[in-house]
Design a protein around this motif. Structure first.
Motif, PDB file in Angstrom:
ATOM      1  N   HIS A  55       8.828  -8.203  -8.822  1.00 47.43           N
ATOM      2  CA  HIS A  55       7.751  -8.415  -9.785  1.00 47.43           C
ATOM      3  C   HIS A  55       8.192  -9.306 -10.944  1.00 47.43           C
ATOM      4  O   HIS A  55       7.365  -9.708 -11.765  1.00 47.43           O
TER       5      HIS A  55
ATOM      6  N   LYS B 241       2.706  -2.889  -3.948  1.00 50.31           N
ATOM      7  CA  LYS B 241       1.889  -2.101  -4.859  1.00 50.31           C
ATOM      8  C   LYS B 241       2.606  -0.795  -5.211  1.00 50.31           C
ATOM      9  O   LYS B 241       3.393  -0.264  -4.435  1.00 50.31           O
ATOM     10  N   THR B 242       2.306  -0.291  -6.390  1.00 48.35           N
ATOM     11  CA  THR B 242       2.949   0.928  -6.873  1.00 48.35           C
ATOM     12  C   THR B 242       2.688   2.103  -5.935  1.00 48.35           C
ATOM     13  O   THR B 242       3.527   2.984  -5.771  1.00 48.35           O
TER      14      THR B 242
END
Length: 456
Positions: free
Chosen positions: A311, A330-331
């Protein structure tokens, strides 16, 4: 060469210090034709362990594409000697050291790529996980055409023109200018359906097929079976065999998650833009590490440990895909995907506890081994707690007021013990070899396989 010299020295030391083999063992050796146990040499033990460790740390790793721009008019010594040597020292050797010292990080990298490849494969019609892996590993690279090279824009489904083009004229590929690797978001899906190879073509680009992977897995599994068989017959494992068993166990999981990833692909597919066209990354803007030296280093260490470093990567500034790039996961997948590898990382350290009560040549080696075992279990366990708390927080199961308190203890332990973990990994490898100088006589006894086969 150093390993061979070390093996020779240890073999000489073993014969001197171990003393004569007890008569009971000699009798078992004589009776080996009747199904009794025979003897193995130190060279057999070391050779089997080193070959298995090599499979788990060099052959099992499926690297991303390390793109290198072609150079014109190279001398033969530069092309055939310097560049391959430079590639090994600057890229393959660091990967090997990562797999040797932090194998569970390689596993977490494989898991992240597996999850992200599955997400990507569902967004393009008829794509498989192999396509997703190829996209993540830097399979598409942006090039600019020479100024005078004619081209036509690639069409989109909406009948609009794309900034990506197809060259239509005559020009030398050496004149094309490499720009940067492309992320999945940088290429429209309509164009990916046109230019992407089939799954068979992608596997053909890899340097190993399914049969090769099966052979490696069988060899690794055979070593695990031998260790289990020695345990059932109360035969001791050397410390080197315990270390190798830990690598082999973790390697089985690494191969499962990278099974569909092409291995050792060296050349990406070229995607073109005209010399005048600009390139802007699609998707979210990359984050920035902290400017403060101390805070920035802590942020980077934690970021790489939990696998969120992607990220913070601006791909348009890179000339090749980052070594551990997995895509911006994605988290909702990032932290759940980190729990499994960290648990297996603790299991990797726990396997070393098999030698907790072994006969070490000295008291100091015994203490070093036990401290290292505790460190190798604790550090991955702290990562497990951090990932589990992050998942619970994502699901709103933990109040925000409690987050700092719950994460504080494992976070501090992780920062204080991360360097101890690296030292512990190196210590276990060193002790595993030094302990070979004085092995118990039973360590040279082979498994009596006839006890596992029904017979009269």
């Amino acid at each position: 060469m150093l390993i061979l010299l070390l093996t020779y020295y240890l073999s000489q030391s073993a014969h001197i210090k171990a003393g004569p083999i007890p008569a009971s063992i000699e009798l078992r050796d004589v009776g080996s034709c009747d199904g009794q146990n025979s003897q193995r040499s130190l060279a057999n033990i070391v050779g089997s362990c080193l070959s298995t460790i090599f499979l788990c740390t060099w052959v099992a790793v499926h690297p991303n594409i390390h793109f290198r721009a072609e150079k014109e008019n190279q001398r033969w010594i530069e092309k055939w000697l310097w560049e391959p040597l430079h590639e090994i020292v600057t890229y393959k050797l660091p990967l090997f050291l990562w797999a040797l010292l932090v194998p569970e990080y390689i596993l977490s990298w494989a898991v992240r790529q597996y999850l992200q490849a599955g997400v990507i494969s569902k967004q393009v019609p008829r794509w498989t996980r192999t396509h997703g892996h190829f996209m993540i590993m830097g399979g598409f690279h942006l090039f600019r055409l020479p100024a005078d090279a004619p081209s036509i824009p690639l069409p989109l489904k909406s009948s609009e023109s794309s900034s990506l083009v197809i060259p239509t004229g005559d020009h030398l590929r050496e004149d094309e200018i490499p720009v940067c690797p492309l992320k999945f978001e940088d290429i429209p899906i309509d164009i990916l359906k046109i230019i992407a190879p089939t799954e068979t073509e992608l596997k053909d680009r890899g340097k190993s097929d399914d049969l090769t992977k099966i052979i490696v897995l069988v060899q690794t599994l055979w070593f695990v079976i031998q260790c289990i068989a020695r345990g059932t017959q109360s035969l001791p494992l050397t410390e080197l065999e315990v270390v190798t068993l830990a690598y082999a166990t973790l390697n089985l999981f690494i191969y499962v998650f990278w099974w569909d990833k092409p291995r050792n692909v060296e050349c990406p597919i070229r995607i073109y833009k005209t010399s005048a066209a600009s390139h802007e990354e699609s998707g979210e803007t990359a984050g920035k590490w902290g400017d403060d030296l101390g805070v920035g280093w802590i942020e980077k260490i934690v970021g790489y440990i939990v696998g969120i470093q992607d990220h913070y990567v601006t791909m348009s500034e890179k000339r090749s895909i980052p070594m551990f790039w997995s895509g911006r996961i994605k988290t909702s997948l990032q932290f759940p995907g980190g729990i499994g590898p960290s648990i297996l990382g603790s299991a990797f350290g726990a396997i070393h506890c098999i030698a907790w009560s072994s006969e070490f040549p000295s008291r100091s080696e015994l203490v070093i081994w036990r401290i290292s075992c505790v460190a190798m279990i604790t550090v991955p366990l702290m990562v497990t707690i951090i990932c589990a708390v992050a998942v619970a927080n994502e699901r709103k199961e933990i109040p925000d007021a409690w987050m700092a308190f719950i994460l504080g203890i494992p976070f501090v332990i992780l920062l204080l013990s991360v360097w101890l973990y690296i030292a512990s990994r190196m210590a276990t490898l060193v002790v595993a070899f030094t302990a070979l100088r004085s092995l118990p006589p039973a360590a040279y006894t082979t498994v009596d396989w006839t006890t596992f086969i029904p017979h009269i």
